[in-house]
Design an enzyme around this catalytic site. Structure first.
Site, PDB file in Angstrom:
ATOM      1  N   GLU A 168      -2.236   2.593   4.499  1.00 36.34           N
ATOM      2  CA  GLU A 168      -1.109   3.014   4.665  1.00 36.34           C
ATOM      3  C   GLU A 168      -0.559   3.181   5.849  1.00 36.34           C
ATOM      4  OE1 GLU A 168      -0.341   7.213   2.955  1.00 36.34           O
ATOM      5  OE2 GLU A 168       1.773   7.124   3.492  1.00 36.34           O
ATOM      6  N   LYS A 181       0.312   0.411   0.930  1.00 37.81           N
ATOM      7  CA  LYS A 181       1.149   1.611   0.750  1.00 37.81           C
ATOM      8  C   LYS A 181       2.056   1.677   2.090  1.00 37.81           C
ATOM      9  CE  LYS A 181       1.724   6.688  -0.033  1.00 37.81           C
ATOM     10  NZ  LYS A 181       1.115   7.723  -0.980  1.00 37.81           N
TER      11      LYS A 181
HETATM   12  P1  13P Z   1       5.750  10.965   0.309  1.00 42.28           P
HETATM   13  O1  13P Z   1       5.924  10.054  -0.804  1.00 42.28           O
HETATM   14  O2  13P Z   1       6.005  12.544   0.291  1.00 42.28           O
HETATM   15  O3  13P Z   1       6.008  10.269   1.583  1.00 42.28           O
HETATM   16  O4  13P Z   1       4.286  11.102   0.586  1.00 42.28           O
HETATM   17  C1  13P Z   1       3.367   9.544   0.124  1.00 42.28           C
HETATM   18  C2  13P Z   1       2.072  10.165   0.807  1.00 42.28           C
HETATM   19  O5  13P Z   1       1.086  10.047   0.206  1.00 42.28           O
HETATM   20  C3  13P Z   1       2.299  10.165   2.356  1.00 42.28           C
HETATM   21  O6  13P Z   1       0.870   9.848   3.117  1.00 42.28           O
END
Ligand code: 13P
Length: 341
Positions: free
Chosen positions: A178, A220
């Site tokens: 991510e 992600k």
């Molecule tokens: P949000 O969808 O609130 O951005 O959170 C997703 C997430 O896991 C951020 O690390």
């Protein structure tokens, strides 16, 4: 490492019409969310709240492929002493775990951050696997400003993401990679596109250098989107078109799936954007959600810490989960929101 099994888990995480529930807020973040609804954040209220979500049977069975947990939650028991992780498994969803330890200031780079948590990560992953976690998450944070991100921030964060991903695969855990480009600034969508492209290219370069098997991971990312403070807000169609173009340019087809973060978008925007991208179609990977706020804001509000509101909280969660499940198939319609309201 058994890559066939990692790939099987990764594909299940992005199964048709299903996505991930990010319920991995750190104690600091969940306190902020609870403050907003006037609920004290204690071990018990955090447990009760998350138990409410995980026991939303219909949402969990039909819309949620996996749940990202925070360390506290993976060891916690429900009111009736069933471990919360078993409730998730019993619903058919896969438990996962956030393993980064938050961000630290990056030396010599004012305002920029690097994600921490590589120390002893191999040991922690082994314990989480034993407990039942089959995937993990690590979030890198990149901010956009006048002179940022620096090359330094992009490099150190990509390096850490790749180190984390390699350690996960060695522990037979699917890494969610991510790299989040924040939508906080006043930049336009094209600046977001350009920075996201740089970050994704560097991240995939480092994943290759560290021999991460792309077939055994999930990406992600953020969407290509206007900064919240930008005067020029891109339309749903523009966000969808540019995000799809960006991902096609940067993400190898070997990646089993892409699950977006919501990043502070409204519930409706997060759903509409995902739906519009899936309507474009013809993509090499499934596109789904891995939302925190865009799945939880509504149930948090409906619940507000009161036991008598648990059913209302579950209804609100189920509704958002259904809407995003439809969006993951490109079958959502705005009037479904109004009908439910
Ligand atoms: P949000 O969808 O609130 O951005 O959170 C997703 C997430 O896991 C951020 O690390």
């Amino acid at each position: 490492m058994n890559l066939a099994d990692l790939n099987k888990v990764a594909r299940a995480m992005v199964a048709p019409g299903k996505g991930l529930l990010a319920a991995d807020e750190s104690s600091g973040t969940i306190k902020k969310r609870f403050d907003a609804i006037g609920v004290a954040s204690t071990e018990e209220t955090r447990r009760d709240y998350r138990e409410m979500l995980f026991r939303s049977t219909e949402a969990m069975r039909s819309c949620i492929s996996g749940v990202i947990l925070y360390d506290e939650t993976i060891w916690q028991d429900a009111k009736d002493d069933t471990p919360l992780i078993r409730i998730i498994e019993q619903s058919g969803a896969i438990p996962g775990i956030k393993v980064d330890e938050g961000t630290q200031a990056l030396p010599q780079c004012p305002g920029e951050l690097v994600t921490a948590g590589l120390d002893r990560l191999a040991e922690r992953l082994a314990k989480y696997y034993e407990r039942g976690a089959r995937f993990a998450k690590w979030r890198a944070v990149i901010d956009i400003g006048a002179r940022i991100p620096t090359m330094t921030a992009v490099h150190v964060n990509a390096h850490a993401l790749a180190r984390y991903a390699a350690l996960c695969q060695a522990a037979q855990i699917v890494p969610i990679v991510e790299p989040e480009i924040l939508m906080d600034g006043d930049h336009d969508i094209d600046r977001c596109y350009e920075v996201t492209q740089r970050v994704l290219n560097k991240t995939f370069q480092d994943l290759r250098v560290q021999r991460v098997a792309l077939e055994g991971m999930i990406l992600k990312p953020n969407m290509a989107i206007s900064g919240k403070k930008s005067a020029k807000q891109a339309s749903v169609e523009e966000v969808a078109e540019k995000t799809v173009r960006l991902l096609k340019a940067c993400v190898p087809a070997a990646v089993p799936g892409i699950a977006f973060l919501s990043g502070g978008q409204s519930d409706a925007d997060a759903t509409a954007h995902l739906d519009a991208m899936n309507r474009i179609g013809g993509l090499p990977w499934p596109l789904t959600f891995s939302y925190g706020r865009a799945l939880q804001a509504a149930p948090q509000q409906a619940w507000s810490g009161r036991p008598e509101n648990v059913a209302a909280g579950q209804r609100a969660f189920t509704h958002r989960a259904r809407m995003n499940s439809l969006a993951a198939r490109g079958e959502w319609k705005a009037d479904l929101e109004q009908k439910a309201a």
